[in-house]
Scaffold this motif. Structure first.
Motif, PDB file in Angstrom:
ATOM      1  N   PRO A   1     -28.886  70.743   3.166  1.00 51.10           N
ATOM      2  CA  PRO A   1     -28.336  71.116   4.473  1.00 51.10           C
ATOM      3  C   PRO A   1     -29.100  70.490   5.629  1.00 51.10           C
ATOM      4  O   PRO A   1     -28.490  70.020   6.591  1.00 51.10           O
ATOM      5  CB  PRO A   1     -28.448  72.640   4.490  1.00 51.10           C
TER       6      PRO A   1
ATOM      7  N   ALA B   1     -26.446  68.124   7.433  1.00 50.50           N
ATOM      8  CA  ALA B   1     -25.849  68.664   8.645  1.00 50.50           C
ATOM      9  C   ALA B   1     -26.465  67.995   9.870  1.00 50.50           C
ATOM     10  O   ALA B   1     -27.666  67.818   9.946  1.00 50.50           O
ATOM     11  CB  ALA B   1     -26.061  70.167   8.700  1.00 50.50           C
TER      12      ALA B   1
ATOM     13  N   VAL C   1     -23.756  80.025  12.181  1.00 48.54           N
ATOM     14  CA  VAL C   1     -23.304  79.100  11.146  1.00 48.54           C
ATOM     15  C   VAL C   1     -24.457  78.741  10.214  1.00 48.54           C
ATOM     16  O   VAL C   1     -24.324  78.773   8.989  1.00 48.54           O
ATOM     17  CB  VAL C   1     -22.726  77.825  11.806  1.00 48.54           C
TER      18      VAL C   1
ATOM     19  N   ARG D   1     -25.291  81.572   7.867  1.00 51.54           N
ATOM     20  CA  ARG D   1     -24.324  81.750   6.791  1.00 51.54           C
ATOM     21  C   ARG D   1     -24.576  80.700   5.708  1.00 51.54           C
ATOM     22  O   ARG D   1     -24.599  80.997   4.520  1.00 51.54           O
ATOM     23  CB  ARG D   1     -22.913  81.594   7.355  1.00 51.54           C
ATOM     24  N   LEU D   2     -24.782  79.455   6.154  1.00 52.12           N
ATOM     25  CA  LEU D   2     -25.057  78.371   5.218  1.00 52.12           C
ATOM     26  C   LEU D   2     -26.317  78.659   4.409  1.00 52.12           C
ATOM     27  O   LEU D   2     -26.354  78.473   3.186  1.00 52.12           O
ATOM     28  CB  LEU D   2     -25.218  77.057   5.999  1.00 52.12           C
TER      29      LEU D   2
ATOM     30  N   GLY E   1     -25.767  81.331   1.757  1.00 51.46           N
ATOM     31  CA  GLY E   1     -24.980  80.759   0.664  1.00 51.46           C
ATOM     32  C   GLY E   1     -25.840  79.888  -0.236  1.00 51.46           C
ATOM     33  O   GLY E   1     -25.800  79.990  -1.468  1.00 51.46           O
ATOM     34  N   LEU E   2     -26.653  79.030   0.383  1.00 53.89           N
ATOM     35  CA  LEU E   2     -27.515  78.136  -0.382  1.00 53.89           C
ATOM     36  C   LEU E   2     -28.577  78.893  -1.159  1.00 53.89           C
ATOM     37  O   LEU E   2     -28.898  78.544  -2.298  1.00 53.89           O
ATOM     38  CB  LEU E   2     -28.216  77.167   0.561  1.00 53.89           C
TER      39      LEU E   2
ATOM     40  N   LEU F   1     -27.026  80.155  -4.237  1.00 50.55           N
ATOM     41  CA  LEU F   1     -26.837  79.048  -5.182  1.00 50.55           C
ATOM     42  C   LEU F   1     -28.154  78.647  -5.838  1.00 50.55           C
ATOM     43  O   LEU F   1     -28.229  78.413  -7.049  1.00 50.55           O
ATOM     44  CB  LEU F   1     -26.251  77.823  -4.460  1.00 50.55           C
TER      45      LEU F   1
END
Lengths: 366, 366, 366
Positions: free
Chosen positions: B150, B154, B164, B167-168, B171-172, B175
């Motif tokens: 990211p 990004a 944003v 949130r990323l 999520g990462l 994962l």
């Protein structure tokens, strides 16, 4: 003296020595014909570089293993060093930095690629010693990382001023030269057997020591004289051809400076001795990163109008990293065919085209 | 209890435990002597980390293969984790992120380099199992890519707001922890035979389980207490030494946290068991990327004043990528000599110097 | 005709051909149901791509070695090419560029990773021919470097205008196509024995030439028709699903375009023939970089509303470079287990997540 004349008769490139007096005369007669002076000085540097390389090897061969190896390693890129010092004195920092980055890229992509291509046109598949190639490519990878780390890591727009960048550059230059000294200890003393195949001119008759040292001194002076004409004329001539200082330093100076080594490396490739070609190409690139670059930073305090930093423009950092990683990856397999060489040259052409069409602007000039 | 005292007598580093009461006393007596507290807390963390590592291994040895391996893998970087959680609670996000990135770089460059150098000073050329090293470096490469994607991908200036990025990051983090769980399944269950050589303390007598668990709990509390003093004092002390939070996190915290593992890895290298050194260094770096980093992001929602993102400053991304690629390339050959280790340490020194002279500014603090 | 029906009966995916008339009817009946049209067109392209791939191979098998290889190599990514041309005609440059970058990443990470994972779930450790994999990954590495060089090297903010970027892009496109032609010479003529294992459909009965050519023509027209509906509907449908054009091009178009090859590659992996899987995945990625991308740049002068450049947004450059280096590193060992595949897919998921949450803005649209 007879050996020198013999050498000239045997080596076609040395007939080009005629351009040395030509450029010196032209400088006196027509000091404003920049394009003529530029072309003549390039043509004059090529045979001088070849002669310098011969003389260095001859001196090295006479002075025994350790000192000889040291001489060979230190003076191996003498032509590049002299041209860069001349540009340094003229305050042309973009030309100097472009020629440092360009010399690494030219050795790692063009010289290596041309050797693999020329060798591959004669032999279907060429196999060579993986271990040796791995050693050289590992050294090159680490040398370029060390050289580029500050440009890559520091957020240059936010640098708090010239003073900080200079302090960093001097610190790095000293670290790089220490690493270079350790590398010489490693390759000439503790692990010299690993580097055995890198011996260039074995089996050829060498000049007497007096002639060799004399040639070394005289040719160094000649290279310095011609370099001065070259650096003076290059900027205006480049404008005529639509070339930026970055392009001239990155491509022209690098190719001119590498011409002599290229002759040796490509002839080795044509004899299916890719070990030697790889060690010349990658060894020379490492030497630029570990010795020539920091030497120039330190010399800039003595000869330059103002100190030079190790800050490269972003595109140069990317090109050097790509060239190094690609060369490392390609040589680590120990096998080659013509297309591998063609693709390395192709990447070099892409870089040259990009640099020609979109020259870097402004940055990296301090 | 006797085994604990035996351990202390046998292991010189444990004499440094004297600094634990010293720093706790100093904190009460002189709460404003930041430099003193900083130095004492660093000196106190080193032996505690060693003890923590011993206790974890002892517990792991008693609980059988799978659970033991899981414990060892999860608590292997417990010191780093506790320090980072303390910094997280204090809202010092730059320190936390710098210590994550720094732990990866310190393991991949400094610890690996020091092992290769120390081993190389005793043995001329060291050969080790390529396949094992390749496995570890492959995992490390992919772990860091996942962690850094990211930040690298990004265009951070254009991020439409904190929300944003958070949130990323969440999520990462999820994962990454899934990937970590799959990795444990792979290394402890389906393919454990490939990781056999990574067993650290084979052949040494282990503590009784009660002592081991007790030590683990007590030492964890002590590390937490000392970490609090460390994090409180570090910022002011760093200013005294001219160090930025990024430098402290990247270099100081990483070296302190890695001290215990370094003792094991370097002693293996001196016994010509580079397989183990490589697996400790690269395995530890992978664990930071796949487990410690995402755990901290998720924990920041519980213990931090505000959520922490996985957004690193650009220089950190570059340093971690360079360290990972270099370590992967170097270890994939399966051979080493002292100069290879020296160059890895050299790159680490270049990073440290750059970070010291040109600290990152502003970015990556959220 | 009977062979075609046989083929459809044998290959479950071809039952999906029912979606081809479905989408054409839906386009007439409900031209504004963008989401429906989008889903139907994706479902229709998958079987058409499979059919296209079968027909190309059948024609290639009939036309002999050299011409057949050329056909196979040139039409292997025909589906991607047709979709991209349709997007080009509609002036959706971001979609085109994202699908170029995405196709490389999808082949190098997702397709390769899925093959290694599926193979690894059946076999404990899979070994395959290192030399072949090295050749393909070397070509892929150099192809992507060439494609990305201008985006990586040129300081794009400082580019002096659209005209310069276009001149550079056309120059590069011509260089890339020359490299592609040399690559065909290498793989089909001078060194074809190195590529022997890449033969896809050996041992299966092929269609008569008339049927094959007829199918090729008819299916190409159908793909073009459905692509038009796909490109028209995708932007509005994507908004409904919260997807940016970059995400659609990078992930959706790439997966759809790669579906047919994926079926072949993964079935090879399940038969422990990873050589073939690796050559399909990396070969296809190379072909996108060396042929599809430059072809689209040159075609944009003929079919597009305005010329397209080779300037990618920074995140795309990083993702493609990471994907290529990772794939090269992973495949150069010649061994694999399920976790390696899982991690490659994991990196792909990280990229997809990042692209979904933080789409690129503004840049790379010309």
């Amino acid at each position: 003296m007879k050996s020198l004349l013999n050498e000239i008769r045997r080596t076609p490139v040395l007939w080009m020595l005629i351009f040395v007096p030509a450029v010196l005369v032209a400088e006196t007669v027509a000091p404003h014909s920049h394009t003529l002076l530029f072309v003549l000085s390039v043509l004059a540097i090529v045979p001088l570089a070849a002669l310098l390389s011969h003389a260095t090897e001859a001196v090295a061969a006479k002075t025994g293993d350790a000192v000889g190896g040291l001489l060979n390693a230190t003076l191996g890129n003498l032509t590049e060093l002299i041209i860069a010092i001349t540009a340094l004195r003229a305050g042309q920092y973009m030309l100097v930095k472009a020629s440092i980055a360009g010399a690494i890229v030219t050795n790692a992509l063009f010289m290596l690629g041309a050797c693999l291509l020329l060798g591959g046109l004669r032999y279907h598949v060429q196999e060579y010693n993986r271990a040796g190639a791995r050693l050289y490519s590992g050294l090159l990878l680490m040398a370029t990382v060390a050289l580029l780390a500050p440009s890559a890591v520091a957020d240059l727009d936010l640098v708090q001023g010239e003073a900080v960048m200079r302090r960093l550059s001097v610190g790095l230059a000293i670290l790089l030269i220490i690493a270079y000294a350790l590398g010489l200890l490693f390759s000439l003393k503790t692990h010299k057997e690993l580097f055995a195949s890198a011996e260039h001119g074995e089996g050829e008759e060498h000049w007497p020591i007096g002639l060799a040292v004399g040639t070394l001194l005289v040719v160094t002076v000649l290279v310095a004289l011609v370099s001065e004409i070259f650096v003076e004329s290059v900027q205006k001539a480049a404008e005529t051809f639509g070339m930026s200082p970055a392009f001239v330093g990155f491509i022209i100076v690098s190719l001119v400076g590498a011409a002599a080594e290229f002759a040796v490396a490509s002839s080795a490739a044509r004899k299916d001795r890719l070990d030697m070609s790889v060690s010349i190409a990658l060894g020379s690139a490492s030497q630029i990163a570990l010795f020539v670059a920091p030497a120039l930073v330190l010399l800039s305090y003595v000869v330059g109008p103002s100190p030079m930093s190790l800050q490269f423009w972003p595109g140069a950092v990317t090109m050097v990293m790509i060239a190094t990683v690609t060369a490392s990856f390609i040589t680590s397999s120990g096998r080659s065919a013509w297309f591998v060489g063609a693709l390395l040259i192709f990447i070099y052409a892409v870089f040259a085209l990009t640099l020609y069409v979109v020259p870097p602007t402004g940055q990296g000039t301090g």
